[in-house]
Design a protein around this motif. Structure first.
Motif, PDB file in Angstrom:
ATOM      1  N   HIS A   1       7.383  11.921  -0.570  1.00  6.18           N
ATOM      2  CA  HIS A   1       7.879  10.902   0.004  1.00  6.18           C
ATOM      3  C   HIS A   1       9.380  10.831  -0.058  1.00  6.18           C
ATOM      4  O   HIS A   1       9.967  10.692  -0.956  1.00  6.18           O
TER       5      HIS A   1
ATOM      6  N   ALA B   1       2.037   7.226  -6.569  1.00  2.66           N
ATOM      7  CA  ALA B   1       0.956   8.092  -6.869  1.00  2.66           C
ATOM      8  C   ALA B   1       1.291   9.535  -6.562  1.00  2.66           C
ATOM      9  O   ALA B   1       0.861  10.470  -7.210  1.00  2.66           O
ATOM     10  N   ASP B   2       2.390   9.688  -5.609  1.00  2.33           N
ATOM     11  CA  ASP B   2       2.775  11.071  -5.299  1.00  2.33           C
ATOM     12  C   ASP B   2       4.372  11.229  -5.010  1.00  2.33           C
ATOM     13  O   ASP B   2       4.645  11.339  -3.838  1.00  2.33           O
TER      14      ASP B   2
ATOM     15  N   ARG C   1       1.184   4.343  -2.840  1.00  2.00           N
ATOM     16  CA  ARG C   1       1.139   5.747  -2.253  1.00  2.00           C
ATOM     17  C   ARG C   1       2.446   6.560  -2.783  1.00  2.00           C
ATOM     18  O   ARG C   1       2.169   7.746  -3.329  1.00  2.00           O
TER      19      ARG C   1
ATOM     20  N   ARG D   1       0.934  -1.189  -0.030  1.00  2.00           N
ATOM     21  CA  ARG D   1      -0.159   0.049   0.117  1.00  2.00           C
ATOM     22  C   ARG D   1       0.731   1.339   0.165  1.00  2.00           C
ATOM     23  O   ARG D   1       0.485   2.245  -0.634  1.00  2.00           O
ATOM     24  N   TYR D   2       1.930   1.207   0.749  1.00  2.00           N
ATOM     25  CA  TYR D   2       2.823   2.328   0.732  1.00  2.00           C
ATOM     26  C   TYR D   2       3.461   2.622  -0.524  1.00  2.00           C
ATOM     27  O   TYR D   2       3.635   3.651  -0.938  1.00  2.00           O
TER      28      TYR D   2
END
Length: 131
Positions: free
Chosen positions: A117, A112-113, A109, A105-106
């Motif tokens: 991060h 996606a962006d 994320r 999941r990370y």
């Protein structure tokens, strides 16, 4: 993983100021009595190389960037998340699967962006000598 696992997952960490790092070298301390002398001390920011490569265009695909970046957090945190699940009587296989799911999941994320991060570090460098 659920609230119970979240509550059982602890990551103790301590960040020290430069003053705390150099305190053992105070005049008259056991460290100086043992013959060690602090020559210099400094802190420096080490920027996230993965984010820098992404922003420089060295890695053009966001999914590839995420696949490269996420393991850097997993190497030091995976056991913490697995231990939290094990503390809640999850089987080792289930605990590992929960960690796998969380990191997947990370990774999504991050893909996606990617610009939001990163893992910058502040390192303290102490240069010592023996008298």
């Amino acid at each position: 993983a659920g609230e119970e696992v979240h509550r059982a997952t602890n990551f103790p960490n301590e960040y020290r100021s430069l003053e705390a790092c150099t305190a053992p070298f105070a005049a008259g301390s056991a460290v100086t009595a043992a013959g060690l002398r602090l020559e210099s001390a400094e802190c420096d920011l080490v920027e996230c190389p993965f984010l820098n490569e992404w922003r420089a265009g060295e890695v053009a695909d966001a999914a590839d960037h995420a696949k490269r970046f996420v393991p850097t957090t997993r190497t030091w945190s995976n056991s913490t998340f697995v231990s939290g699940a094990l503390a809640c009587s999850r089987s080792p296989a289930e605990a590992a699967a929960l960690a796998d799911e969380m990191f997947a999941r990370y990774e999504a994320r991050v893909a996606a962006d990617p610009d939001n991060h990163a893992m910058d570090y502040v390192h303290s460098y102490l240069h010592m000598s023996r008298a």
